[in-house]
Scaffold this motif. Sequence first.
Motif, short mmCIF file in Angstrom:
data_model
loop_
_atom_site.label_atom_id
_atom_site.label_comp_id
_atom_site.label_asym_id
_atom_site.label_seq_id
_atom_site.Cartn_x
_atom_site.Cartn_y
_atom_site.Cartn_z
N ARG A 42 -7.33 29.09 -34.54
CA ARG A 42 -5.94 29.41 -35.25
C ARG A 42 -4.89 29.32 -34.15
NH1 ARG A 42 -7.37 35.46 -37.61
NH2 ARG A 42 -8.88 34.83 -39.14
N ARG A 43 -5.21 29.17 -32.90
CA ARG A 43 -4.14 28.76 -31.87
C ARG A 43 -4.29 27.43 -31.18
NH1 ARG A 43 -5.02 32.48 -26.30
NH2 ARG A 43 -6.53 30.83 -26.03
N THR A 44 -3.25 26.88 -30.79
CA THR A 44 -2.97 25.60 -30.13
C THR A 44 -2.34 25.81 -28.68
OG1 THR A 44 -2.58 24.37 -32.13
CG2 THR A 44 -1.81 23.53 -29.91
N THR A 45 -3.26 25.45 -27.74
CA THR A 45 -2.81 25.75 -26.45
C THR A 45 -2.36 24.22 -25.78
OG1 THR A 45 -4.27 27.48 -26.05
CG2 THR A 45 -3.62 26.28 -24.03
N ALA A 46 -1.30 24.36 -24.95
CA ALA A 46 -0.73 23.21 -24.29
C ALA A 46 -1.43 23.33 -23.09
CB ALA A 46 0.70 23.28 -24.44
N LEU A 47 -2.27 22.18 -22.35
CA LEU A 47 -2.79 22.49 -21.18
C LEU A 47 -2.02 21.31 -20.23
CD1 LEU A 47 -6.20 21.37 -22.34
CD2 LEU A 47 -5.46 23.72 -22.04
N ILE A 48 -1.20 21.97 -19.30
CA ILE A 48 -0.46 21.18 -18.30
C ILE A 48 -1.41 20.38 -17.33
CG2 ILE A 48 1.41 21.24 -16.61
CD1 ILE A 48 2.06 22.44 -19.32
N VAL A 49 -1.18 19.23 -17.62
CA VAL A 49 -2.03 18.27 -16.75
C VAL A 49 -1.52 17.36 -15.43
CG1 VAL A 49 -3.69 18.07 -18.89
CG2 VAL A 49 -1.77 16.32 -18.40
N GLU A 50 -0.24 17.21 -15.57
CA GLU A 50 0.43 16.69 -14.43
C GLU A 50 1.84 16.99 -14.34
OE1 GLU A 50 0.83 15.38 -11.45
OE2 GLU A 50 -1.18 14.23 -12.16
N VAL A 51 2.52 16.85 -13.04
CA VAL A 51 3.85 17.28 -12.55
C VAL A 51 4.56 15.82 -12.30
CG1 VAL A 51 5.36 18.42 -11.22
CG2 VAL A 51 3.20 19.77 -11.90
N VAL A 52 5.49 15.59 -13.26
CA VAL A 52 6.37 14.58 -12.87
C VAL A 52 7.71 14.98 -11.96
CG1 VAL A 52 7.48 12.50 -13.64
CG2 VAL A 52 5.66 13.50 -15.12
N LEU A 53 7.54 14.79 -10.80
CA LEU A 53 8.54 15.37 -10.04
C LEU A 53 9.93 14.60 -9.85
CD1 LEU A 53 6.34 16.34 -6.73
CD2 LEU A 53 7.59 18.03 -8.19
N PRO A 54 11.07 15.07 -9.63
CA PRO A 54 12.30 14.21 -9.64
C PRO A 54 12.36 13.34 -8.51
CG PRO A 54 12.71 16.56 -9.26
CD PRO A 54 11.18 16.33 -9.68
N GLU A 55 12.91 12.26 -8.49
CA GLU A 55 13.32 11.47 -7.49
C GLU A 55 14.68 11.70 -7.07
OE1 GLU A 55 12.47 7.64 -8.91
OE2 GLU A 55 10.26 7.84 -8.99
N ASP A 56 15.09 11.42 -5.99
CA ASP A 56 16.66 11.32 -5.61
C ASP A 56 17.64 10.74 -6.80
OD1 ASP A 56 15.58 12.01 -3.13
OD2 ASP A 56 15.98 10.26 -2.26
N GLY A 57 18.56 11.79 -7.12
CA GLY A 57 19.43 11.82 -8.06
C GLY A 57 18.96 12.02 -9.27
N ASP A 58 17.85 12.41 -9.50
CA ASP A 58 17.23 12.60 -11.05
C ASP A 58 17.82 14.17 -11.63
OD1 ASP A 58 15.83 10.54 -11.56
OD2 ASP A 58 13.84 11.20 -10.92
N ARG A 59 18.24 14.78 -10.57
CA ARG A 59 18.78 16.13 -11.26
C ARG A 59 19.99 16.58 -10.27
NH1 ARG A 59 15.76 16.88 -6.80
NH2 ARG A 59 14.89 19.10 -6.53
N ILE A 60 20.84 17.51 -10.78
CA ILE A 60 22.02 17.89 -10.20
C ILE A 60 21.89 19.41 -10.18
CG2 ILE A 60 24.52 17.77 -10.18
CD1 ILE A 60 24.19 15.25 -12.27
N VAL A 61 21.92 20.02 -9.01
CA VAL A 61 21.86 21.30 -8.89
C VAL A 61 23.34 21.99 -8.38
CG1 VAL A 61 20.86 23.30 -7.58
CG2 VAL A 61 19.60 21.22 -7.99
#
Length: 497
Positions: A42-61
């Motif tokens: 009855r339930r679907t679970t999303a298993l988090i398996v890897e983290v894709v870390l941002p590189e320089d310039g990938d996000r703006i804070v």
Amino acid sequence: MITRFSVAMTTDIAQRLTSHLRRADGQEDCVFVLWRPSTGSRRTTALIVEVVLPEDGDRIVHGTVDFTSEYFLRSAGIAAEEGCGLGFIHAHPRGRRWQRLNDIDHAAEASFAAQTITLTGLPLVGMTFAGADARYGARVWQRHAPRTYIPTEAENVRVVGERFTVTFNDTLIPPPETTNRQVRTVSAWGRDIQNDLARLHVGVVGTGSVGMLIVEALARTGLQQLSFFDFDTVENLNLDRLLHATDRDVRLHRAKVDIAARAARRSATGADIRVATHELSLVEPDGFAAAADCDLLFSCVDRPWPRAALNLLAYAHLIPVVDGGISVDARDGQLKGADWRAHVAAPGRACMECLGQYDPAHVPAERDGLLDDPTYIKGLSADHPLRRKENVFIFSANAAAAQLNQFLTMVTAPSGIADTGAHLYHLTTGTIDQRLEGCEAGCLYDGQLRALGDHTPVIVTGRHEAAERARAARSAAVHRWPLRFRRGIDDLLSMYW
């Protein structure tokens, strides 16, 4: 269409996420992750398996956080290459527990939900990180109409490893009502922990002598959602060690799961208990899928094949399994000794195979039906673990208590300690052996199979001969009762039971 949804990750993944998302400057941040599906009945679970870390310039804070299209496309490409879905996590630095989407966050995730499923073949999983206590909220974005994607909220987010931490969606699974039947229980660990304990969906696999005692403890502790798995029927030879079983149950050929359900409802201290019974083996597809709906499982089985299936659920599907067992040395009518063990199978801990709880060589023998063949069993040595069946109620009580202690330590972490290792208790010497190390080098379960979910090798089948025979025998016995008696028996017995 996913109707019930949850998210799970290992402690290792959670620590990496916390390290990235909890910034020293207190600003928001974001990150993409990869996930694999784990599908239950009855339930679907999303298993988090890897983290894709941002590189320089990938996000703006800038108080809030934005990411570049290059970061999104790179992450989606990695997900597609690995056969995974894509997830997006952004932080609420001062948030606590379950975090819901605000209007800005909703618009941001909705803007790339369609691209995600086009690029990866799986829907976008959105998550919100609460920086104050490292908890999560989660949802899955699904297509409801052309160019229309709507989020389905998750029931919970689970972190599995040395400690087992669950963040519940209070809207979908609200905290239980407080009752005066739990005053002493709550006084031991507080209302917050009781709220989390009570909302766990716990499965008990095997409702025999050990399993029935665990059922009693869980019901009296106030757990609200329990699932029981056992294909067997109570017999006379069970009465010296099966809590709540009676002569009447033997005469009526009651299934053990039905006795467990009756007992749980009687003993429940919570305001609302929901019990599901599965007269199935865990190695049947329906039994395995129902077990995958649980947050945590108790293993009270004594055969290698279901233990192998439980081991797979613990590592490939990130459902911690509290396992145990009893070994009694009785010779010539004399008790020489007894041992009972208890441990938790979960990522970062030693699996059941590495602990020697079952021999993988015996799994194909059980699959071929040899363990139900009297000729094969007779050919085994007298002290072979598959042949010896000695047990008494006192040893079952000790084994159940040991498993419950492992469960409680993992969930409540008294004095900050959640993992005290695998325990082996010796009756004759009154000593305990502990194993604190994880799996052996090269173990597949806590290695290649970790968090594979639906991509794992199939070890269940469409048939389990012992389960089929038990169900057929029970059905034949019930149908020997007079028709008039059969129709009214449940209503009649409910007056007394």
